[in-house]
Design a protein around this motif. Structure first.
Motif, PDB file in Angstrom:
ATOM      1  N   UNK A 113      -7.723  16.513  12.082  1.00  0.00           N
ATOM      2  CA  UNK A 113      -8.770  15.741  12.757  1.00  0.00           C
ATOM      3  C   UNK A 113      -8.341  15.409  14.186  1.00  0.00           C
ATOM      4  N   UNK A 114      -7.089  15.034  14.349  1.00  0.00           N
ATOM      5  CA  UNK A 114      -6.581  14.761  15.698  1.00  0.00           C
ATOM      6  C   UNK A 114      -6.588  16.026  16.546  1.00  0.00           C
ATOM      7  N   UNK A 115      -6.240  17.143  15.935  1.00  0.00           N
ATOM      8  CA  UNK A 115      -6.162  18.415  16.652  1.00  0.00           C
ATOM      9  C   UNK A 115      -7.495  18.786  17.293  1.00  0.00           C
ATOM     10  N   UNK A 116      -8.588  18.577  16.556  1.00  0.00           N
ATOM     11  CA  UNK A 116      -9.886  18.961  17.106  1.00  0.00           C
ATOM     12  C   UNK A 116     -10.600  17.791  17.778  1.00  0.00           C
ATOM     13  N   UNK A 117      -9.917  16.652  17.857  1.00  0.00           N
ATOM     14  CA  UNK A 117     -10.429  15.534  18.636  1.00  0.00           C
ATOM     15  C   UNK A 117     -11.563  14.753  18.004  1.00  0.00           C
ATOM     16  N   UNK A 118     -11.588  14.665  16.670  1.00  0.00           N
ATOM     17  CA  UNK A 118     -12.632  13.877  16.014  1.00  0.00           C
ATOM     18  C   UNK A 118     -12.036  12.593  15.458  1.00  0.00           C
ATOM     19  N   UNK A 119     -12.801  11.516  15.562  1.00  0.00           N
ATOM     20  CA  UNK A 119     -12.356  10.218  15.061  1.00  0.00           C
ATOM     21  C   UNK A 119     -13.233   9.709  13.925  1.00  0.00           C
ATOM     22  N   UNK A 120     -14.445  10.240  13.829  1.00  0.00           N
ATOM     23  CA  UNK A 120     -15.382   9.787  12.789  1.00  0.00           C
ATOM     24  C   UNK A 120     -15.719  10.975  11.893  1.00  0.00           C
ATOM     25  N   UNK A 121     -15.515  10.807  10.595  1.00  0.00           N
ATOM     26  CA  UNK A 121     -15.732  11.910   9.655  1.00  0.00           C
ATOM     27  C   UNK A 121     -16.528  11.438   8.452  1.00  0.00           C
ATOM     28  N   UNK A 122     -17.142  12.401   7.768  1.00  0.00           N
ATOM     29  CA  UNK A 122     -17.763  12.159   6.472  1.00  0.00           C
ATOM     30  C   UNK A 122     -17.001  12.959   5.425  1.00  0.00           C
ATOM     31  N   UNK A 123     -16.935  12.433   4.218  1.00  0.00           N
ATOM     32  CA  UNK A 123     -16.158  13.054   3.144  1.00  0.00           C
ATOM     33  C   UNK A 123     -17.082  13.587   2.061  1.00  0.00           C
ATOM     34  N   UNK A 124     -16.881  14.847   1.713  1.00  0.00           N
ATOM     35  CA  UNK A 124     -17.542  15.433   0.556  1.00  0.00           C
ATOM     36  C   UNK A 124     -16.481  15.727  -0.489  1.00  0.00           C
ATOM     37  N   UNK A 125     -16.301  14.821  -1.428  1.00  0.00           N
ATOM     38  CA  UNK A 125     -15.210  14.933  -2.400  1.00  0.00           C
ATOM     39  C   UNK A 125     -15.730  15.377  -3.757  1.00  0.00           C
TER      40      UNK A 125
END
Length: 243
Positions: A113-125
């Motif tokens: 997530x840090x690598x691609x520069x995203x701070x807000x994510x949604x989870x599909x578990x």
């Protein structure tokens, strides 16, 4: 030749790794050792036993003999169930035993997530709600904000191992949230290596999947970067410089 080592729990979607090796191309070799975990129950007690130091130590010797340069514990739930500090201890023990750099899939998600520069994510578990909540806590401990969660409630990795492309797409779409900059699919029992571009096209945002980020993490530990468009944004975007 760069040789990457993976300790994989069970036999559910381990065939993602040879496929990833093909998609990476060039001089990269992928070695996978499978650890017997039965049906791979999605329960905290079972998952804690899965990642016990003795179990990982017994399996890592085969990778050492194969001459790998790094080792990644290819289990998301088998690491985040210990919490941030416990998962860090787990990785430290693995690195000490293996005599080489080590990590796990849970940390791979945070680093990716840090690598691609995203701070807000949604989870599909695929997991039940209690496990999904622990993964959410882990991400937040790593500085990743979770804006939406979808817990499918699968009881075991055996069940997840039967899922097909449309099942994965359905989960990802159900998890999507307008505020999320990326979608995370955390189960290494879920086959996704051949679906990442399709998922990203369908959702119009980066998608990080368990086996994909695990392979990327192993490369990161060797300081190698590989351009592999068939493995999605993570393998094509220039790294974000953290300020």
């Amino acid at each position: 030749m760069t040789a990457l080592g993976f300790l994989y729990p069970g036999r559910f979607a381990e065939d993602d790794y040879p496929r990833i090796e093909q998609l990476l191309g060039g001089d990269i070799r992928v070695d996978v050792v499978c650890i017997d975990v039965g049906e791979g129950a999605h329960r905290v007690d079972a998952l804690r036993r899965t990642g016990e130091p003795e179990r990982l130590a017994a399996a890592v010797e085969e990778l050492r003999l194969a001459g790998v340069e790094t080792v990644v514990w290819a289990s998301t739930a088998g690491s985040f169930v210990h919490g941030w500090e416990g998962a860090r201890d787990q990785v430290r023990d693995l690195a000490r035993t293996a005599g080489m750099p080590a990590s796990s899939t849970s940390f791979a998600f945070v680093h990716a997530a840090r690598e691609i520069g995203v701070r807000r994510v949604a989870i599909g578990a695929t997991y039940p709600a209690d496990l999904t909540s622990l993964f959410t806590d882990f991400l937040r401990a790593g500085g990743v904000e979770v804006t939406g969660v979808r817990a499918a409630g699968a009881a075991s990795a055996t069940e997840v191992g039967t899922w097909r492309q449309e099942d994965v797409l359905t989960l990802a779409r159900a998890a999507d949230d307008p505020q999320a900059e990326a979608i995370l699919l955390p189960d290494t029992a879920l086959r996704t290596a051949g679906y990442v571009p399709l998922l990203e096209k369908s959702l119009s945002k980066p998608v990080l999947t368990a086996n994909q980020v695990t392979a990327w993490e192993a490369l990161r530990l060797t300081d190698r970067r590989v351009n592999a468009p068939e493995l999605g944004t993570l393998f094509t975007r220039e790294p974000v410089v953290q300020v």
